[in-house]
Design an enzyme around this catalytic site. Structure first.
Site, mmCIF file in Angstrom:
data_model
loop_
_atom_site.group_PDB
_atom_site.id
_atom_site.type_symbol
_atom_site.label_atom_id
_atom_site.label_comp_id
_atom_site.label_asym_id
_atom_site.label_seq_id
_atom_site.Cartn_x
_atom_site.Cartn_y
_atom_site.Cartn_z
ATOM 1 N N GLU A 1 54.799 22.699 21.956
ATOM 2 C CA GLU A 1 55.211 23.228 20.653
ATOM 3 C C GLU A 1 54.203 24.237 20.109
ATOM 4 O O GLU A 1 54.571 25.217 19.469
ATOM 5 C CB GLU A 1 55.486 22.068 19.685
ATOM 6 C CG GLU A 1 56.667 21.233 20.190
ATOM 7 C CD GLU A 1 57.201 20.195 19.205
ATOM 8 O OE1 GLU A 1 56.746 20.159 18.044
ATOM 9 O OE2 GLU A 1 58.090 19.410 19.623
ATOM 10 N N ARG B 1 30.258 3.345 31.659
ATOM 11 C CA ARG B 1 30.902 2.270 32.387
ATOM 12 C C ARG B 1 29.990 1.643 33.442
ATOM 13 O O ARG B 1 30.340 0.644 34.056
ATOM 14 C CB ARG B 1 32.209 2.790 33.004
ATOM 15 C CG ARG B 1 33.218 3.261 31.960
ATOM 16 C CD ARG B 1 33.580 2.174 30.947
ATOM 17 N NE ARG B 1 34.052 0.975 31.600
ATOM 18 C CZ ARG B 1 35.273 0.825 32.117
ATOM 19 N NH1 ARG B 1 36.144 1.807 32.007
ATOM 20 N NH2 ARG B 1 35.626 -0.298 32.709
ATOM 21 N N HIS C 1 58.265 18.360 16.324
ATOM 22 C CA HIS C 1 57.229 17.327 16.147
ATOM 23 C C HIS C 1 56.041 17.803 15.314
ATOM 24 O O HIS C 1 55.547 17.063 14.475
ATOM 25 C CB HIS C 1 56.716 16.829 17.508
ATOM 26 C CG HIS C 1 57.764 16.174 18.342
ATOM 27 N ND1 HIS C 1 58.550 16.881 19.211
ATOM 28 C CD2 HIS C 1 58.174 14.886 18.421
ATOM 29 C CE1 HIS C 1 59.393 16.047 19.812
ATOM 30 N NE2 HIS C 1 59.188 14.837 19.344
ATOM 31 N N ARG D 1 39.345 -1.633 33.090
ATOM 32 C CA ARG D 1 38.919 -2.603 32.071
ATOM 33 C C ARG D 1 39.817 -3.824 32.202
ATOM 34 O O ARG D 1 41.038 -3.675 32.277
ATOM 35 C CB ARG D 1 39.090 -2.039 30.660
ATOM 36 C CG ARG D 1 38.099 -0.985 30.273
ATOM 37 C CD ARG D 1 38.238 -0.652 28.772
ATOM 38 N NE ARG D 1 37.120 0.169 28.357
ATOM 39 C CZ ARG D 1 37.138 1.508 28.349
ATOM 40 N NH1 ARG D 1 38.217 2.165 28.727
ATOM 41 N NH2 ARG D 1 36.060 2.176 27.964
HETATM 42 N N1 URA Z 1 38.192 7.403 25.985
HETATM 43 C C1 URA Z 1 38.623 6.912 27.150
HETATM 44 O O1 URA Z 1 39.697 7.257 27.646
HETATM 45 N N2 URA Z 1 37.822 6.010 27.789
HETATM 46 C C2 URA Z 1 36.658 5.574 27.271
HETATM 47 O O2 URA Z 1 35.991 4.733 27.882
HETATM 48 C C3 URA Z 1 36.226 6.110 26.042
HETATM 49 C C4 URA Z 1 37.029 7.027 25.409
#
Ligand code: URA
Length: 279
Positions: free
Chosen positions: A88, A230, A18, A176
């Site tokens: 790898e 968040r 890869h 989300r």
């Molecule tokens: N990367 C992630 O996994 N989550 C985020 O909220 C921002 C970047």
């Protein structure tokens, strides 16, 4: 034509299938961004830069930073492609791997642009479960954590150190709402539950990297630039890719210097006394 081995896939010329690299192509110290386009961004922080290969999501390069020979290899997003890169790269002699990525912070006081250094990862990835059960910890190497903290101090970058929730999902798995507002009730309290457990951030690769590094006897760690919060719902890219590249490069340079000191003193581990000893 030599007979190829399906259990250890290589190209006709013996390169790792890869990453398209062979022994000697990459130095032992490697930065791991997710995005292939971040590899040349990392190269801008080095004194010299040469691309080695680019196959699928795996773009590899090497160069010098001061006296240290450094490499970079993109992993793509998430556990499965990271698992391939780690295997790898290890097969061709890389033994120090530092993820440089982006992340979503959980507590309100962590701002976009700050760095989060992972002390250990909460394995919510899935890929590492294929190797060992969840009782096995995904811990960052203490030398890598210390080198990252030192790098942030030197560069004047605000940083936090904590436990990372490393998730095999960007949308639902990180609470989300996904398409058509799909979000099951068990996710509605995920962020507050993780904060209760003092988890600092979400990202998607460190759980796989740190678990495999532990199993394979490699030295690994992760640092991510905060691009989301968040709790405050902030989303801001800014120059985070460049900043995390600078921090990662500086940290690998520091590790290379500490390794030289360990060699001179014939030590296998870094001790505070080695840092204060004159060179
Ligand atoms: N990367 C992630 O996994 N989550 C985020 O909220 C921002 C970047």
């Amino acid at each position: 034509m030599s007979k190829l081995d399906a259990s250890r896939p290589t190209t006709e010329t013996g390169r790792q299938y890869h990453i398209d690299c062979a022994k000697g192509d990459m130095p032992r110290y490697v930065l791991l961004p997710g995005d292939p386009f971040r590899v040349p961004v990392i190269g801008e922080t080095w004194d010299s830069y040469r691309e080695v290969a680019h196959h699928r999501e795996y773009r590899t390069a090497r160069g010098m930073y001061g006296d240290a020979e450094l490499g970079a290899c993109s992993t793509g997003i998430g556990g499965p492609s990271t698992e391939i890169a780690v295997n790898e790269l290890a097969a061709i002699g890389c033994d120090t791997m530092l993820r440089v990525g982006t992340t979503g912070a959980l507590p309100a006081h962590i701002r976009c642009g700050d760095m989060i250094i992972t002390s250990g990862s909460y394995r919510m990835d899935g890929t590492s479960d294929r190797y060992v059960d969840r009782g096995y910890p995904a811990v960052a190497d203490y030398e890598v954590v210390m080198a990252l903290m030192t790098a942030c101090e030197r560069l004047g970058v605000t940083y936090h150190v904590g436990v990372t929730a490393s998730v095999g999902s960007f949308y639902a798995g990180q609470a989300r709402p996904s398409f058509d507002d799909y979000l099951t009730s068990d996710k509605k309290h995920l962020i507050e539950d993780l904060m209760m457990a003092r988890v600092t951030n979400f990202e998607m690769e460190s759980g796989t990297l740190l678990t495999l590094a532990g199993l394979f006897g490699l030295r690994a760690g992760a640092v991510c630039a905060v691009i989301a919060n968040r709790t405050t719902n902030e989303w801001h890219l800014g120059d985070s890719e460049k900043q995390v590249a600078r921090v990662g490069t500086e940290a690998l340079g520091i590790l290379a210097e500490w390794d030289r000191r360990k060699n001179v003193q014939n030590r296998t581990h870094l001790l505070p006394s080695l840092l204060s000893a004159s060179r």
